[in-house]
Design an enzyme around this catalytic site. Structure first.
Site, PDB file in Angstrom:
ATOM      1  N   HIS A   1       5.356   8.040   4.636  1.00 46.66           N
ATOM      2  CA  HIS A   1       6.219   9.590   3.581  1.00 46.66           C
ATOM      3  C   HIS A   1       6.541  10.772   4.913  1.00 46.66           C
ATOM      4  O   HIS A   1       7.940  11.197   4.242  1.00 46.66           O
ATOM      5  CB  HIS A   1       4.581   9.851   3.218  1.00 46.66           C
ATOM      6  CG  HIS A   1       4.325   8.981   2.138  1.00 46.66           C
ATOM      7  ND1 HIS A   1       2.845   8.816   3.327  1.00 46.66           N
ATOM      8  CD2 HIS A   1       4.410   8.800   1.163  1.00 46.66           C
ATOM      9  CE1 HIS A   1       2.391   7.433   1.921  1.00 46.66           C
ATOM     10  NE2 HIS A   1       3.479   7.429   0.368  1.00 46.66           N
TER      11      HIS A   1
ATOM     12  N   ALA B   1      -2.036  10.656   1.420  1.00 51.28           N
ATOM     13  CA  ALA B   1      -2.280  10.227   2.255  1.00 51.28           C
ATOM     14  C   ALA B   1      -1.515   8.930   3.232  1.00 51.28           C
ATOM     15  O   ALA B   1      -0.806   8.075   3.135  1.00 51.28           O
ATOM     16  CB  ALA B   1      -3.509   8.659   1.854  1.00 51.28           C
TER      17      ALA B   1
ATOM     18  N   ARG C   1      -2.512   2.049   1.146  1.00 51.46           N
ATOM     19  CA  ARG C   1      -3.619   0.843   1.460  1.00 51.46           C
ATOM     20  C   ARG C   1      -3.878  -0.187   2.367  1.00 51.46           C
ATOM     21  O   ARG C   1      -5.149  -0.586   1.740  1.00 51.46           O
ATOM     22  CB  ARG C   1      -2.972   0.116   0.063  1.00 51.46           C
ATOM     23  CG  ARG C   1      -2.880   0.797  -1.165  1.00 51.46           C
ATOM     24  CD  ARG C   1      -2.824  -0.053  -2.415  1.00 51.46           C
ATOM     25  NE  ARG C   1      -2.865   0.353  -4.068  1.00 51.46           N
ATOM     26  CZ  ARG C   1      -2.097   1.121  -4.786  1.00 51.46           C
ATOM     27  NH1 ARG C   1      -0.878   1.257  -4.264  1.00 51.46           N
ATOM     28  NH2 ARG C   1      -2.337   1.806  -5.132  1.00 51.46           N
TER      29      ARG C   1
END
Ligand code: AMP
Length: 288
Positions: A39, A34, A189
């Site tokens: 990232h 995700a 999230r």
């Protein structure tokens, strides 16, 4: 060169063998997928330092507790592979749980002390799961350097500790947290937040930044700042506040005054979504 996807340890080792024999640097960026700009920033750092950039994508069941969000954790491998490639990944390691934990698997890596408070107190077993999977990933790929986000600050220190304690020959690089324009730390999230919850969520970085600014001016009254921050978060409308604490930036020991680099760390809940964040605090000028 299109990115290569490998799904087990022999294939990972085989794919890295030419780079290793040619003396090319190998970087690892462990993720649970995700992928977002946080990232991708880690991957860009990795690509700036090494020719070979391995991005692992593995939603590690061992770091989720009973009743946590393992089942609903977002999974989007095809988009992740494209995004990782765009940021400079040369290899994606996306193992199945059975490749990581085959039948008979029996070993856990457990880091003492650093894991006891903060998230460790609210997520029993979480850091054992993290320490175990990161140890495995480091030994599987044997990278020269691995990149981790300061977003998960306690995790970063746990990983530094286990690498030192187990003599794993890798350099660990921490990367500052990437945030939305309104300050919210990027997180896989965040997609679970309703528009109303998303608005409340901005109070988390705002409160931590205010505490950091106040203690950078006058580092004497940590307890008062913690109390102020807790009241701010309560008033903002979070459903629960797991913790808001000031800790030493290296040892995570509780502190009363800021005389060395410190960190303010917090975890809150909005419905079933748990958000964490932290910020650095430097001692006021003139403090020895
Ligand atoms: P995760 O996929 O959540 O396990 O995160 C994988 C890596 O990305 C970890 O080292 C995280 O600390 C890092 N990371 C997650 N969110 C951010 C962010 N907003 N900024 C920088 N690094 C992040």
């Amino acid at each position: 060169m299109p990115v290569t996807i490998v799904r087990d340890v022999p294939a990972l080792r085989a794919a890295l063998r030419p780079a290793r024999t040619q003396g090319q640097g190998i970087a690892l960026v462990p993720t649970m997928g995700a992928l977002h700009e946080g990232h991708l920033t880690l991957i860009r750092h990795a690509a700036a330092s090494c020719r070979q950039v391995v991005v692992s994508i593995f939603v590690n069941p061992r770091q989720f507790g009973a009743g946590e969000d393992f089942q609903r954790y977002p999974r989007q491998e095809a988009a992740d592979v494209a995004n990782a490639e765009g940021a400079g990944a040369t290899l994606v390691f996306a193992p199945d749980p059975a490749a990581m934990y085959p039948g008979g698997y029996a070993t856990t890596v457990s880091v003492a002390r650093l894991t006891e408070g903060l998230c460790g107190a609210f997520r029993p077993g979480h850091f054992d799961g993290v320490a175990t999977v990161v140890t495995k990933l480091l030994l599987q790929g044997l990278p020269d350097v691995a990149f981790f986000g300061e977003k998960d600050y306690q995790q970063l220190l746990v990983i530094r500790r286990l690498v030192a304690d187990l003599d794993i020959p890798v350099r660990i690089e921490g990367v500052p947290t990437v945030r939305e324009p309104d300050g919210l730390a990027l997180s896989s999230r965040n997609v679970f937040l309703s528009p109303g919850q998303r608005r409340v969520a901005t109070a988390l970085p705002r409160t931590l930044a205010a505490i950091a600014a106040r203690l950078a001016q006058d580092g004497r009254d940590v307890a008062a700042q913690e109390a102020w921050g807790l009241a701010e978060l309560r008033a903002a409308g979070f459903d629960a506040i797991d913790y808001l604490e000031l800790r030493d930036a290296d040892t995570l020991a509780p502190i009363d005054v800021v005389v060395r680099p410190a960190r303010v760390l917090a975890a809150v809940r909005l419905g079933t979504t748990r958000l964490i964040d932290n910020m650095p605090i430097l001692p006021p000028e003139g403090v020895p």
